[in-house]
Design an enzyme around this catalytic site. Structure first.
Site, PDB file in Angstrom:
ATOM      1  N   GLU A  66       0.880  -1.155   0.000  1.00  0.00           N
ATOM      2  CA  GLU A  66       0.000   0.000   0.000  1.00  0.00           C
ATOM      3  C   GLU A  66       0.927   1.218   0.000  1.00  0.00           C
ATOM      4  O   GLU A  66       1.787   1.318   0.879  1.00  0.00           O
ATOM      5  CB  GLU A  66      -0.812  -0.062   1.293  1.00  0.00           C
ATOM      6  CG  GLU A  66      -2.037   0.761   1.295  1.00  0.00           C
ATOM      7  CD  GLU A  66      -2.775   0.623   2.621  1.00  0.00           C
ATOM      8  OE1 GLU A  66      -2.693  -0.439   3.277  1.00  0.00           O
ATOM      9  OE2 GLU A  66      -3.405   1.604   3.010  1.00  0.00           O
ATOM     10  N   ARG A  74       4.361 -12.723  10.071  1.00  0.00           N
ATOM     11  CA  ARG A  74       5.075 -11.454   9.881  1.00  0.00           C
ATOM     12  C   ARG A  74       6.436 -11.541  10.521  1.00  0.00           C
ATOM     13  O   ARG A  74       6.636 -12.282  11.481  1.00  0.00           O
ATOM     14  CB  ARG A  74       4.373 -10.319  10.616  1.00  0.00           C
ATOM     15  CG  ARG A  74       3.027  -9.938  10.194  1.00  0.00           C
ATOM     16  CD  ARG A  74       2.493  -8.873  11.148  1.00  0.00           C
ATOM     17  NE  ARG A  74       3.050  -7.563  10.822  1.00  0.00           N
ATOM     18  CZ  ARG A  74       2.544  -6.778   9.880  1.00  0.00           C
ATOM     19  NH1 ARG A  74       1.513  -7.165   9.184  1.00  0.00           N
ATOM     20  NH2 ARG A  74       3.069  -5.601   9.633  1.00  0.00           N
ATOM     21  N   LYS A 104       4.191   0.783   9.628  1.00  0.00           N
ATOM     22  CA  LYS A 104       4.345   2.027   8.874  1.00  0.00           C
ATOM     23  C   LYS A 104       3.748   3.211   9.619  1.00  0.00           C
ATOM     24  O   LYS A 104       4.275   4.308   9.564  1.00  0.00           O
ATOM     25  CB  LYS A 104       3.653   1.885   7.506  1.00  0.00           C
ATOM     26  CG  LYS A 104       4.569   1.283   6.468  1.00  0.00           C
ATOM     27  CD  LYS A 104       3.898   1.277   5.102  1.00  0.00           C
ATOM     28  CE  LYS A 104       2.897   0.162   5.010  1.00  0.00           C
ATOM     29  NZ  LYS A 104       2.310   0.016   3.676  1.00  0.00           N
TER      30      LYS A 104
HETATM   31  P1  ATP Z   1       2.316  -2.058   8.101  1.00  0.00           P
HETATM   32  O1  ATP Z   1       1.701  -2.844   9.207  1.00  0.00           O
HETATM   33  O2  ATP Z   1       3.736  -1.707   8.317  1.00  0.00           O
HETATM   34  O3  ATP Z   1       1.481  -0.884   7.680  1.00  0.00           O
HETATM   35  P2  ATP Z   1       1.160  -3.468   5.920  1.00  0.00           P
HETATM   36  O4  ATP Z   1       0.977  -4.939   5.994  1.00  0.00           O
HETATM   37  O5  ATP Z   1      -0.024  -2.622   6.065  1.00  0.00           O
HETATM   38  O6  ATP Z   1       2.331  -3.070   6.881  1.00  0.00           O
HETATM   39  P3  ATP Z   1       1.466  -3.347   3.106  1.00  0.00           P
HETATM   40  O7  ATP Z   1       1.996  -2.239   2.291  1.00  0.00           O
HETATM   41  O8  ATP Z   1       0.023  -3.663   3.021  1.00  0.00           O
HETATM   42  O9  ATP Z   1       1.864  -3.047   4.596  1.00  0.00           O
HETATM   43  O10 ATP Z   1       2.339  -4.650   2.890  1.00  0.00           O
HETATM   44  C1  ATP Z   1       2.682  -5.200   1.651  1.00  0.00           C
HETATM   45  C2  ATP Z   1       3.007  -6.635   1.871  1.00  0.00           C
HETATM   46  O11 ATP Z   1       4.069  -6.776   2.805  1.00  0.00           O
HETATM   47  C3  ATP Z   1       1.820  -7.371   2.430  1.00  0.00           C
HETATM   48  O12 ATP Z   1       1.669  -8.584   1.732  1.00  0.00           O
HETATM   49  C4  ATP Z   1       2.188  -7.591   3.867  1.00  0.00           C
HETATM   50  O13 ATP Z   1       1.595  -8.749   4.369  1.00  0.00           O
HETATM   51  C5  ATP Z   1       3.706  -7.671   3.830  1.00  0.00           C
HETATM   52  N1  ATP Z   1       4.286  -7.275   5.105  1.00  0.00           N
HETATM   53  C6  ATP Z   1       4.112  -6.108   5.754  1.00  0.00           C
HETATM   54  N2  ATP Z   1       4.748  -6.125   6.938  1.00  0.00           N
HETATM   55  C7  ATP Z   1       5.355  -7.323   7.040  1.00  0.00           C
HETATM   56  C8  ATP Z   1       6.172  -7.959   8.030  1.00  0.00           C
HETATM   57  N3  ATP Z   1       6.490  -7.346   9.174  1.00  0.00           N
HETATM   58  N4  ATP Z   1       6.633  -9.209   7.782  1.00  0.00           N
HETATM   59  C9  ATP Z   1       6.318  -9.817   6.631  1.00  0.00           C
HETATM   60  N5  ATP Z   1       5.562  -9.292   5.665  1.00  0.00           N
HETATM   61  C10 ATP Z   1       5.071  -8.057   5.855  1.00  0.00           C
HETATM   62 MG    MG Z   2      -1.745  -3.058   4.626  1.00  0.00          MG
END
Ligand code: ATP
Ligand code: MG
Length: 559
Positions: free
Chosen positions: A36, A262, A272
């Site tokens: 995102e 994760r 983020k």
């Molecule tokens: P955040 O919680 O930091 O906002 P998010 O999951 O909302 O992270 P996205 O931009 O939606 O962030 O993530 C893109 C991809 O990266 C998704 O498939 C998500 O599952 C993966 N991802 C995000 N954080 C992690 C993590 N800590 N470990 C493994 N994969 C992750």
């Molecule tokens: Mg997300």
């Protein structure tokens, strides 16, 4: 062990192999990384990137980069550009062009109308508060919305009116008609579309309704022919909805969602939203501050793509959550840099040494290897002169026992140069030592004369032929193992006040006046340091960021 042989066989790879063996999976494996664009990528995303691109590579398939951009108010072009840079820097190439969920807004809209026509979606006018109340709880079932049984034609008209701007933010939503009594709250008539008057970075003002993640994601996956949709465990409870959407609209294929744990790292924040707070509230210089666990911060600090990929291999991929020791990440970068970083000498806190028996106008050029174990990396020249600098910490007037450095009457070798012996100290009027008077032994260049062994080896630079440099000594940003575990306090309470110490007026060997910017140096006996291009340009002299110490000295009183 080579990087290749270290690659662990993860459970997702095994699942795909089994499916191929049973003939359940034919054709290409296609994955996607779906960020995102509402912030910069962090080390957690690196795990997902390595997994998605890695699976595609392993099976000779493809991996797409798709921006999951359904929240225009929180997203920006800056984040999109940064994410693309980071994925490329990690060494991965996405298949074809960059994709955007917003590329599919027209198709998503059509699929929503399809659901309405099938009687599987309806326009609801409950307020947010009412909707929460109707939703029920984990223990009690929800209640049907009074709008649930609107006729199809009325739903179609209202949905079109939503699209055409006839309603205000929040007035109406489109909901899936599934089951308000489902034990899985995600299936209690989830929202598919909401009204948002917001300019979108890709589609401008074309839309005032935007699809929700749970509707957008499965359809985007299907439209791209994704075979395996890999996501983190918090989406496990959304899988029935993911599958429901795909079953009820006429998409060309049926991707399979598989969840993994994760990455959580101790001493580190990987959210983020929280990282954005650090930036917005000025606790760090920006998203690419070298203390940030962002890919761009780690790049600026001197982490290499190889070290991050090796780290992701080391930690593996599984279903069970848990926290990884940040020491493992530091180990990965040390291991890579130990093998590849050019060596150099840099004196952090210069103390002048005058060699009274070395001729005043004379200098000589000494040749040292760039890397002690790798002759292919070549040689470097350093200047020996009557006036030198050593580090203040390498001299002690009253040394403890077994002191391996310089002290009055003691001899020490200067790395790659001669053995010197300290004869006297010179003080300023306040009594502080400002200079050491020493003698050098001309018979000791590269050899220890018989029966005579200096105490130790220290680093040094010439006082007349060296470069002034600034050093940004970075350390962990948080001094608490789990900075966001604290229920009462705030993660900001655990910021390490010593996460940055700036040293000005360090002296580096002359070659560092024009430093390499492709890889960090190992400053002998000090650690690994990477030239910061922006800070160097601003300061007009080389500025180095400390990437990592030579050894793990966290909490052990190391420097
Ligand atoms: P955040 O919680 O930091 O906002 P998010 O999951 O909302 O992270 P996205 O931009 O939606 O962030 O993530 C893109 C991809 O990266 C998704 O498939 C998500 O599952 C993966 N991802 C995000 N954080 C992690 C993590 N800590 N470990 C493994 N994969 C992750
Ligand atoms: Mg997300």
């Amino acid at each position: 062990m080579s990087a290749e042989s270290k690659k662990a066989h993860n459970f997702i790879q095994s699942l795909i192999e089994e499916a191929i063996a049973k003939g359940e999976h034919t054709g290409k494996v296609v994955t996607r990384f779906p960020p995102e664009p509402n912030g910069y990528l962090h080390i957690g995303h690196a795990k997902s990137i390595c997994l998605n691109f890695g699976i595609a590579e392993t099976f000779g398939g493809e991996c797409n980069l798709r921006f999951d951009d359904t929240n225009p108010e929180k997203e920006s072009q800056e984040y999109i550009d940064a994410i693309k840079t980071d994925v490329e820097w990690l060494g991965y190439t996405w298949a074809g062009d960059v994709r955007y969920a917003s590329d599919y807004f027209d198709q998503l809209y059509e699929f929503a109308e399809e659901l309405i026509r099938k009687g599987k979606a309806y326009v609801c006018a409950l307020t947010a508060e009412e909707m929460a109340e109707y939703r029920g709880t984990l223990k009690t079932p929800g209640r049907n919305s009074p709008y649930r049984d609107r006729p199809v034609e009325e739903n179609l008209q209202l949905f079109r009116d939503m699209r055409d701007g006839k309603y205000q933010n929040g007035e109406l939503v489109l909901r899936a008609k599934i089951d308000m009594a489902s034990p899985n709250i995600n299936l209690r008539d989830p929202i598919l579309y909401r009204i948002r008057y917001a300019e979108h970075h890709q589609t401008g003002n074309r839309w005032c309704i935007y699809p929700m993640y749970d509707f957008t994601h499965p359809i985007s996956d299907a439209l791209e022919g994704i075979t395996h949709s890999l996501c983190t465990l918090e989406f496990e409870d959304h899988r029935p909805l993911y599958d429901w959407v795909l079953e009820n609209v006429s998409v060309p294929c049926r991707p399979r969602q598989i969840e993994f744990a994760r990455l959580n790292l101790n001493y580190t924040i990987t959210s983020k939203r929280k990282l954005k707070r650090l930036v917005d509230e000025g606790h760090v210089e920006g998203w690419d501050d070298p203390r940030m666990p962002t890919i761009s911060g780690m790049r600026r600090r001197g982490y290499t793509p190889e070290s991050i990929r090796n780290f992701c291999d080391m930690i593996g991929v599984n279903k069970a959550g848990g926290t990884v020791d940040v020491g493992m990440l530091e180990h990965a970068i040390r291991e890579d840099l130990n093998a590849r970083a050019p060596r150099a000498m840099c004196v952090m806190r210069p103390l002048k040494v005058t060699l009274v028996n070395y001729p005043e106008a004379q200098t000589e050029s000494l040749t040292l290897p760039v890397h002690p174990q790798n002759p292919d990396m070549g040689e470097r020249e350093v200047t020996w002169s009557r006036e030198l600098y050593i580090d203040r910490e390498d001299f002690s007037e009253e040394p403890p026992r077994k002191w391996k450095r310089l002290a009055p009457g003691q001899a020490v070798r200067l790395r790659g140069g001669y053995v010197i012996t300290c004869r006297d100290v010179v003080r300023d009027p306040q009594g502080e030592i400002v200079e050491l008077t020493c003698e050098y032994d001309p018979a000791t260049l590269g050899v220890n004369p018989e029966g005579y062994k200096p105490n130790g080896v220290i680093h040094w630079v010439s006082a007349v032929d060296s470069a002034e440099a600034d050093i940004y000594v970075y350390d962990r940003l948080f001094n608490h193992e789990a900075p966001d575990s604290d229920k009462e306090g705030d993660f900001l309470d655990h910021l390490n006040p010593e996460s940055l110490v700036v040293i000005r007026g360090a002296r580096a060997e002359k070659g560092l006046a024009d430093p390499r910017t492709d890889i960090p140096y190992q400053f002998e006996r000090e650690g690994y340091f990477f030239c910061d291009r922006d800070k160097t340009e601003a300061a007009g002299r080389p500025v180095f960021n400390r990437t990592v110490t030579l050894r793990d000295s966290w909490g052990k009183g190391g420097k």
